[in-house]
Scaffold this motif. Structure first.
Motif, PDB file in Angstrom:
ATOM      1  N   PHE A   1       4.234  -6.337  -3.298  1.00 21.45           N
ATOM      2  CA  PHE A   1       5.426  -5.506  -3.404  1.00 21.45           C
ATOM      3  C   PHE A   1       5.482  -4.440  -4.412  1.00 21.45           C
ATOM      4  O   PHE A   1       6.074  -3.553  -4.280  1.00 21.45           O
ATOM      5  CB  PHE A   1       6.555  -6.463  -3.527  1.00 21.45           C
ATOM      6  CG  PHE A   1       6.842  -7.587  -2.231  1.00 21.45           C
ATOM      7  CD1 PHE A   1       6.675  -6.945  -1.100  1.00 21.45           C
ATOM      8  CD2 PHE A   1       6.992  -9.006  -2.477  1.00 21.45           C
ATOM      9  CE1 PHE A   1       6.931  -7.661   0.139  1.00 21.45           C
ATOM     10  CE2 PHE A   1       7.162  -9.700  -1.424  1.00 21.45           C
ATOM     11  CZ  PHE A   1       7.210  -9.136  -0.263  1.00 21.45           C
ATOM     12  N   ASP A   2       4.936  -4.782  -5.679  1.00 19.18           N
ATOM     13  CA  ASP A   2       4.941  -3.744  -6.856  1.00 19.18           C
ATOM     14  C   ASP A   2       4.449  -2.613  -6.399  1.00 19.18           C
ATOM     15  O   ASP A   2       5.148  -1.593  -6.943  1.00 19.18           O
ATOM     16  CB  ASP A   2       4.452  -4.395  -8.144  1.00 19.18           C
ATOM     17  CG  ASP A   2       4.888  -5.614  -8.471  1.00 19.18           C
ATOM     18  OD1 ASP A   2       6.181  -5.883  -8.222  1.00 19.18           O
ATOM     19  OD2 ASP A   2       4.329  -6.422  -9.364  1.00 19.18           O
TER      20      ASP A   2
ATOM     21  N   CYS B   1      -1.734  -5.465  -7.319  1.00 17.13           N
ATOM     22  CA  CYS B   1      -0.912  -4.311  -7.143  1.00 17.13           C
ATOM     23  C   CYS B   1      -1.859  -2.888  -7.091  1.00 17.13           C
ATOM     24  O   CYS B   1      -1.584  -2.170  -6.147  1.00 17.13           O
ATOM     25  CB  CYS B   1       0.190  -4.103  -8.169  1.00 17.13           C
ATOM     26  SG  CYS B   1       0.938  -2.446  -8.335  1.00 17.13           S
TER      27      CYS B   1
ATOM     28  N   GLY C   1       8.276   4.202  -5.218  1.00 22.34           N
ATOM     29  CA  GLY C   1       9.340   4.435  -4.466  1.00 22.34           C
ATOM     30  C   GLY C   1       9.442   4.054  -2.980  1.00 22.34           C
ATOM     31  O   GLY C   1      10.289   4.801  -2.258  1.00 22.34           O
TER      32      GLY C   1
ATOM     33  N   ARG D   1       6.912  -0.518  -4.693  1.00 23.87           N
ATOM     34  CA  ARG D   1       8.028  -0.194  -5.593  1.00 23.87           C
ATOM     35  C   ARG D   1       7.855   0.783  -6.619  1.00 23.87           C
ATOM     36  O   ARG D   1       8.658   1.722  -7.033  1.00 23.87           O
ATOM     37  CB  ARG D   1       8.710  -1.396  -6.035  1.00 23.87           C
ATOM     38  CG  ARG D   1       9.413  -2.218  -4.989  1.00 23.87           C
ATOM     39  CD  ARG D   1       9.807  -3.640  -5.159  1.00 23.87           C
ATOM     40  NE  ARG D   1      10.298  -4.387  -4.315  1.00 23.87           N
ATOM     41  CZ  ARG D   1      10.442  -5.706  -4.116  1.00 23.87           C
ATOM     42  NH1 ARG D   1       9.913  -6.424  -5.148  1.00 23.87           N
ATOM     43  NH2 ARG D   1      10.964  -6.200  -2.925  1.00 23.87           N
TER      44      ARG D   1
ATOM     45  N   GLU E   1       9.409   1.320   0.168  1.00 24.52           N
ATOM     46  CA  GLU E   1       9.946  -0.163   0.717  1.00 24.52           C
ATOM     47  C   GLU E   1       8.886  -0.658   1.525  1.00 24.52           C
ATOM     48  O   GLU E   1       8.312  -0.057   2.409  1.00 24.52           O
ATOM     49  CB  GLU E   1      11.078   0.017   1.838  1.00 24.52           C
ATOM     50  CG  GLU E   1      12.453   0.126   0.954  1.00 24.52           C
ATOM     51  CD  GLU E   1      12.753  -0.805  -0.072  1.00 24.52           C
ATOM     52  OE1 GLU E   1      12.515  -1.987   0.183  1.00 24.52           O
ATOM     53  OE2 GLU E   1      13.376  -0.769  -1.358  1.00 24.52           O
TER      54      GLU E   1
END
Length: 338
Positions: free
Chosen positions: A196-197, A162, A203, A200, A205
C-alpha cells in the motif's frame, strides 16, 4: 566450514565427541588430548568454550515452516555462530501450546536462550509470554515488532515490500495484484502495508486485487479464477519466492507468459530464484546473516540481564532480473506469427 568441523577433521574424533568435550562432558583421555591439540593448532582458546560449559540454546520453529529455505539458512547461520562459542543446540518443531498437557509444556532441559522462527501472530505472543515469564532470553528472526520488549533481527520488511511494489509502479503498472495470509501472519501484514505504501508514495490508490487466503483460497486457486474470468492484472507482488514459484506454475499451465502477460516481483531471493524461467526479480533477504546476528543478540541478552531487549535491522536489496517488463510492452507477443 565451522570451528567444530575443523576440530573434527584435525582431531580425528567424532563430531559428537567434540561437542561433548566443548560442553564440558567427560571424554576418553586420548580424545581429549587430540581435541586440545587441534584447538591449539587452530588457535582456539579452551576458556572461550568453558564459559558456556553445559549450556544449550534452543531453536523453535513452526512445523510447516521447517522446509522453508530461508529459515534453513537462518538456522545455519545461528548454529555456526553458536558452535564457535561452545553452545549445544536443540531444535524444537511446534509451539508451546502444541502440548495438550500443561505439564509437558516446560522444556525438558531449560535452555539458556531461544531463537524463534516462523510462528503466527498468536503463536509469537504465546511463545514470547512463556519465555519472558520463565526469564529465558529469546529473539525472533525475520520479524519486526512494535512492542519494545521483544528482541528481533530482521530487514525492514515493510520498506522492502514497498520498494518491490514500487519497481512495478515505476514500470507503468497500476493494476498490481497481491496475495497473503494477512489474518495470522505478521510478516504478510508488514508486506501488505509496504504494498500500500508504494502506491501512496506516488499519489496513487491501490487498484489491483488484494487477496487473503482465508477468503480467496491458495494463491494458485485465486490466480486460476482471475485467469478464467479474464481479470488477471498486468503485474503481481508475491510475499515470498515460494509463492512466486506457485504463480509461475499456474501461469505456465494456463498459457500466461511472464513477463509479457504478467510481470512478477517477489521477496526472499532463495537460491532457485535466479534459475527460474524467466529469472525472478526479488528482494534479497540475508537470512543466514540474520541467524548469525540473532545469536549475537541472544548472547548479549544472556550476558547482560539488565538489558530487556535488542533490535537489529539488516540491509535488503532489490535484485532485478527478467520477470518484469514495462506496462504495455508485449515484445514477446507472437500473435502475428504464422
Amino acid at each position: 566450514m565451522t570451528q567444530a568441523d575443523d576440530l573434527v577433521r584435525l582431531s580425528g574424533v567424532s563430531r559428537s565427541t567434540v561437542f561433548r568435550f566443548l560442553k564440558g562432558d567427560s571424554v576418553r583421555p586420548q580424545a581429549r588430548e587430540a581435541i586440545l591439540a587441534a584447538m591449539q593448532h587452530l588457535n582456539i582458546s579452551h576458556d572461550d568454550h568453558a564459559v558456556h560449559k553445559g549450556k544449550t540454546l534452543q531453536i523453535r520453529i513452526r512445523k510447516d515452516f521447517k522446509a522453508f529455505k530461508g529459515y534453513n539458512l537462518a538456522m545455519a547461520g545461528f548454529v555456526s555462530r553458536a558452535e564457535k562459542h561452545g553452545f549445544a543446540i536443540t531444535i524444537q518443531t511446534g509451539t508451546i501450546r502444541d502440548s495438550a498437557d500443561p505439564s509437558e509444556r516446560k522444556p525438558p532441559t531449560r535452555p539458556a536462550g531461544v531463537l524463534i522462527l516462523g510462528m503466527s501472530i498468536e503463536e509469537e505472543e504465546v511463545e514470547s509470554g512463556y519465555f519472558r515469564e520463565a526469564g529465558i532470553p529469546h529473539v525472533f528472526v525475520n520479524r519486526v515488532f512494535e512492542d519494545p520488549k521483544k528482541s528481533w533481527v530482521s530487514c525492514l520488511l515493510r520498506q522492502a515490500a514497498c520498494e518491490a511494489t514500487g519497481y512495478l509502479l515505476d514500470l507503468g503498472h497500476r493494476d498490481i495484484g497481491t496475495w497473503g495470509v494477512v489474518s495470522s501472519s505478521r510478516i504478510d501484514r508488514e508486506k501488505r502495508l509496504g504494498y500500500f505504501d508504494a502506491f501512496r508514495l506516488r499519489g496513487l490508490e491501490p487498484s489491483g486485487p488484494c487477496l487473503e487466503m482465508d477468503t480467496h483460497g491458495t494463491l494458485p486457486e485465486a490466480a486460476e479464477r482471475l485467469i478464467a474470468a479474464g481479470d488477471l492484472p498486468s503485474a503481481w507482488f508475491c510475499p515470498s519466492d515460494e509463492h512466486a514459484l506457485q504463480l509461475y506454475r499456474t501461469a505456465r499451465e494456463k498459457g500466461v507468459r511472464i513477463p509479457e502477460d504478467l510481470s512478477v516481483v517477489s521477496m526472499d531471493d532463495v537460491e532457485s530464484a535466479e534459475y527460474l524461467m524467466p529469472p525472478l526479480t526479488t528482494v534479497r533477504m540475508p537470512f543466514q546473516a540474520e541467524g548469525a546476528v540473532a545469536f549475537d543478540v541472544l548472547k548479549h541478552l544472556m550476558e547482560n540481564p539488565a538489558v530487556e531487549s535488542h533490535h537489529v535491522v539488516l540491509k535488503h536489496e532489490l535484485i532485478i532480473r527478467d520477470s518484469c517488463a514495462p506496462h504495455g510492452d508485449r515484445s514477446g507477443d507472437r500473435s502475428g506469427d504464422d
